[in-house]
Design an enzyme around this catalytic site. Sequence first.
Site, short mmCIF file in Angstrom:
data_model
loop_
_atom_site.label_atom_id
_atom_site.label_comp_id
_atom_site.label_asym_id
_atom_site.label_seq_id
_atom_site.Cartn_x
_atom_site.Cartn_y
_atom_site.Cartn_z
N ASN A 61 0.90 -0.89 0.17
CA ASN A 61 -0.32 0.14 0.13
C ASN A 61 0.91 0.84 -0.27
OD1 ASN A 61 0.69 -0.95 2.52
ND2 ASN A 61 -1.24 0.45 3.79
N GLU A 63 0.48 5.34 0.57
CA GLU A 63 -0.57 6.18 1.32
C GLU A 63 0.15 7.58 1.23
OE1 GLU A 63 -1.27 5.14 5.31
OE2 GLU A 63 -1.89 3.71 4.98
N CYS A 72 -4.16 0.24 -2.63
CA CYS A 72 -3.51 -0.40 -2.03
C CYS A 72 -2.96 -1.35 -2.26
CB CYS A 72 -5.43 -1.56 -1.73
SG CYS A 72 -6.49 -0.48 -0.61
N GLU A 74 -3.28 -4.93 -2.83
CA GLU A 74 -3.25 -5.98 -3.57
C GLU A 74 -3.87 -4.87 -4.90
OE1 GLU A 74 -4.83 -5.10 -1.04
OE2 GLU A 74 -5.91 -6.83 0.19
N CYS A 111 -10.10 -5.33 0.63
CA CYS A 111 -10.83 -3.99 1.20
C CYS A 111 -12.67 -4.35 -0.60
CB CYS A 111 -11.06 -3.30 0.90
SG CYS A 111 -9.83 -1.97 -0.98
N CYS A 114 -10.66 -3.65 -4.10
CA CYS A 114 -9.89 -4.57 -4.76
C CYS A 114 -10.10 -5.80 -5.26
CB CYS A 114 -8.72 -5.02 -3.69
SG CYS A 114 -7.75 -2.96 -3.28
N1 THU Z 1 -5.04 -1.70 2.52
C1 THU Z 1 -4.22 -2.31 1.79
O1 THU Z 1 -3.63 -2.36 1.24
N2 THU Z 1 -5.02 -2.82 1.31
C2 THU Z 1 -6.82 -3.75 1.73
O2 THU Z 1 -7.69 -4.49 1.04
C3 THU Z 1 -7.29 -2.90 2.81
C4 THU Z 1 -6.37 -1.62 3.41
C5 THU Z 1 -4.82 -0.20 3.14
C6 THU Z 1 -5.21 0.84 2.81
C7 THU Z 1 -4.45 1.95 3.37
O3 THU Z 1 -3.69 2.57 3.19
C8 THU Z 1 -3.69 1.33 4.70
O4 THU Z 1 -4.35 0.00 4.43
C9 THU Z 1 -5.39 1.59 6.44
O5 THU Z 1 -6.04 1.41 5.51
#
Ligand code: THU
Length: 162
Positions: A61, A63, A72, A74, A111, A114
């Site tokens: 991920n 940000e 994310c 994935e 999520c 994704c």
């Molecule tokens: N996140 C992911 O990378 N994958 C997911 O399936 C769930 C959430 C990340 C997004 C964000 O940077 C952090 O986790 C908190 O939500």
Amino acid sequence: MKEINLTTKISVYPIEECSEIEKKLINEAKRVALNAYAPYSKFKVGAAVLLENGQIVIGNNQENAAYPSGLCAERTAIFYANANFPDQKVEAIAIAACCNGEYTKEVVTPCGSCRQVLLEVENRFKKPFKILMYSHECVYVANSIRDLLPLSFGEEMLKSNV
Ligand code: THU
């Protein structure tokens, strides 16, 4: 009125019972989670995608101070895979997450956005693939993203009313 009951199947494996390639994929997801850029949530996620040719593509991920601009793990991994290896079908994706220096005790599940993207990849290649969701204790395995996304919206919907 009637009710529709939707069922789904998830297998729960102790890590030792996963195949060697699955263990490798999970270890890659764990490794790359440590390199995530997650200064805001501190929730570091790693994803490793196994392609048909055996190659493993990784992502984590990323940000952003403007929160919605991040992505994310994935999607970072799967978009890289599709961008660079457009003809390679996906065999599996492993996901792992790390918080405060420890891998999560709960399984990390993709999520909603994704899941939608993973569905598109299954549809694109006309092939379901495994989703391996890691936790300290065990791995949840879905054989298709459809098991994580009931009543999904896919390309067939776009054609259903014409
Ligand atoms: N996140 C992911 O990378 N994958 C997911 O399936 C769930 C959430 C990340 C997004 C964000 O940077 C952090 O986790 C908190 O939500």
